[in-house]
Design an enzyme around this catalytic site. Structure first.
Site, short mmCIF file in Angstrom:
data_model
loop_
_atom_site.label_atom_id
_atom_site.label_comp_id
_atom_site.label_asym_id
_atom_site.label_seq_id
_atom_site.Cartn_x
_atom_site.Cartn_y
_atom_site.Cartn_z
CE1 TYR A 172 18.52 -6.65 34.44
CE2 TYR A 172 17.94 -4.93 36.00
CZ TYR A 172 18.77 -5.42 35.01
OH TYR A 172 19.84 -4.70 34.60
CD GLU A 178 19.96 -10.71 35.06
OE1 GLU A 178 18.83 -10.35 35.45
OE2 GLU A 178 21.00 -10.05 35.21
CG ASP A 203 24.19 -11.99 9.90
OD1 ASP A 203 22.99 -11.67 9.85
OD2 ASP A 203 25.07 -11.26 10.39
CB THR A 209 18.77 -7.36 12.98
OG1 THR A 209 18.61 -7.37 11.56
CG2 THR A 209 20.21 -7.03 13.34
CE LYS A 229 20.04 -4.61 9.34
NZ LYS A 229 20.72 -5.43 10.35
NE ARG A 255 18.22 -0.20 15.94
CZ ARG A 255 18.40 0.25 14.68
NH1 ARG A 255 17.48 1.01 14.12
NH2 ARG A 255 19.46 -0.06 14.01
N1 DSN Z 1 23.98 -1.43 10.05
C1 DSN Z 1 23.39 -2.51 9.34
C2 DSN Z 1 23.13 -2.17 7.93
O1 DSN Z 1 22.83 -1.01 7.66
O2 DSN Z 1 23.19 -3.02 7.05
C3 DSN Z 1 24.17 -3.75 9.45
O3 DSN Z 1 24.56 -3.93 10.76
#
Ligand code: DSN
Length: 424
Positions: A61, A63, A207, A233, A236, A242
């Site tokens: 942990y 914080e 974003d 994120t 990707k 993730r």
């Molecule tokens: N779920 C993601 C996507 O597939 O684009 C976006 O949050």
């Protein structure tokens, strides 16, 4: 019952402790290996990323932030988080990076918390036009807690309608403007959004969840230095675990940090932070630039091969990793096509297309992308082969024997392409 303690080397393996879960993980590995994964938001994390993410750092942990924690015992975790945020900031050329958001949606919520009060006006790309839920769409908390105004894409070419966005901004004077998308195949003009935001005194948030790997590699223009704050994120095109991250100008660093913790979250997921550090290190290597270039080259080849086979593509093609197929003229609903393709070993998702007359749960389109197949070293030849399979399956979507035969061919084909992180 107290569990007897024993040396880790003698602890039972997952397969012995919980064969059900172990078997499901093995099956997922096989599935990811033997299928052509075209969901544009998915990828294969490297073995190194998986190793860091599956480490004992998840026991801790922490914080707070490095050197300002509410728990002791942070020597390693502080160093991990400092490496992660310094690597991310250096990679993107940002003044400041926060790598604690649990994923993209919490990262975006932190931006709302920093720059808008409930009830105030915000603006984002409409979901049916390719925007993300958290950019103010009505079923998301961001569309309920804020007065959300949505801009869209042009009817004639399905590209973002910057003029309409400017008109809406002038009319509604939003506090916060989002740019970025989840189903948009073209380059986003961040400078155009900057000029809109400046005209109405709004904060500009970009974003880049889908394209952060491309931005890091210089294959898509960067919003750093243009937008006030940039979220993403990490799993990707960036190919990490993730997670989420926020980059911002120095003047907003304290506020963003405060909104992530204690504003929205408790302890950071330190194992994820380590995975992000590894991914940022990987993304800084010359090989990653070549990888990102290949993602885009593959998407263009796949798009051309689909056009040659009579498919309609939203905007007529792609500049990035993503292709949106409009199946209206093929007379096959997106969901039917996606399910047939899945059965045939080609995994994608059904998606609305701009001005879709069908419902979101049964839309007209398919969304595909090339990050995962490019991670397996596939190139132009393979993209043409994939287009041929897509064509065949869409045409004969109710021919069960053909779908089974295609799945066998696809599995055989996939065996020649190693998948990062998967050792079968
Ligand atoms: N779920 C993601 C996507 O597939 O684009 C976006 O949050």
């Amino acid at each position: 019952m107290t569990m007897p303690s024993m040396p880790a080397s003698r602890e039972p393996l997952l397969a012995d402790t919980d064969p059900e879960i172990a078997q499901l993980i093995k099956a997922e590995e096989r599935c990811e290996f033997e299928t052509i994964r075209l969901i544009p938001s998915e990828n294969y994390a490297s073995r190194a990323v998986l190793e860091a993410t599956g480490s004992v750092l998840l026991n801790k942990y922490s914080e707070g932030y490095p050197r300002k924690r509410y728990y002791e015992g942070q020597r390693q975790v502080d160093a991990v988080e400092e490496l992660a945020r310094n690597r991310v900031a250096a990679l993107f050329g940002a003044d400041h990076a926060n790598v604690q958001p649990y994923s993209g949606s919490p990262a975006n919520l932190a931006v709302y918390m920093a720059f808008a009060k409930p009830g105030e006006t915000i603006m984002g790309l409409a979901l049916p036009a390719g925007g993300h839920l958290t950019h103010g769409w009505n079923v998301s908390i961001t569309g309920m807690f804020f007065n959300s105004v949505a801009y869209g894409v042009r009817r004639d070419n399905h590209r973002i309608d910057y003029d309409h966005a400017r008109d809406l901004a002038r009319q509604h004077r939003p506090k916060l403007i989002w740019c970025g998308a989840t189903a948009y195949p073209r380059i986003i003009d961040f400078a155009a959004f900057r000029s809109i935001a400046d005209e109405v005194g709004a904060i500009l948030a970009a974003d880049i969840a889908h394209i952060s790997g491309l931005v890091a590699a210089g294959v898509h223009p960067s919003p750093i230095g243009i937008a006030d704050v940039v979220t993403s994120t990490t799993h990707k095109t960036f190919r990490g675990p993730r997670g989420g991250m926020i980059m911002c100008k120095a003047e907003h660093a304290k506020l963003i940090d405060k909104c992530v913790f204690p504003g929205l979250q408790g302890g950071p997921h330190n194992h994820t932070t380590a995975g992000i550090a590894v991914a940022a290190h990987e993304a800084a290597q010359p090989m990653f630039k070549a990888y990102a270039r290949n993602i885009v080259a593959n998407a263009k080849t796949l798009a051309e091969a689909l056009l040659d086979r009579g498919f309609d593509l939203v905007t007529g093609g792609t500049d990035n990793h993503l292709i949106l197929i409009d199946l209206t003229r093929k007379n096959v609903p997106g969901k039917v096509a996606a399910k047939a393709l899945d059965r045939a070993g080609i995994v994608c998702n059904y998606n609305t297309v701009p001005f879709d007359p069908r419902k979101p749960f049964d839309p007209s389109g398919l969304r595909i992308g090339t990050p995962a197949v490019t991670s397996r070293g596939m190139g132009a030849l393979e993209m043409r082969r994939i287009a041929e399979w897509i064509d065949r399956v869409v045409q004969k979507h109710d021919d069960e024997a053909l779908l089974d035969r295609t799945a066998t061919e696809v599995a055989e084909f996939c065996r020649s392409y190693p998948a990062p992180g998967i050792a079968l």
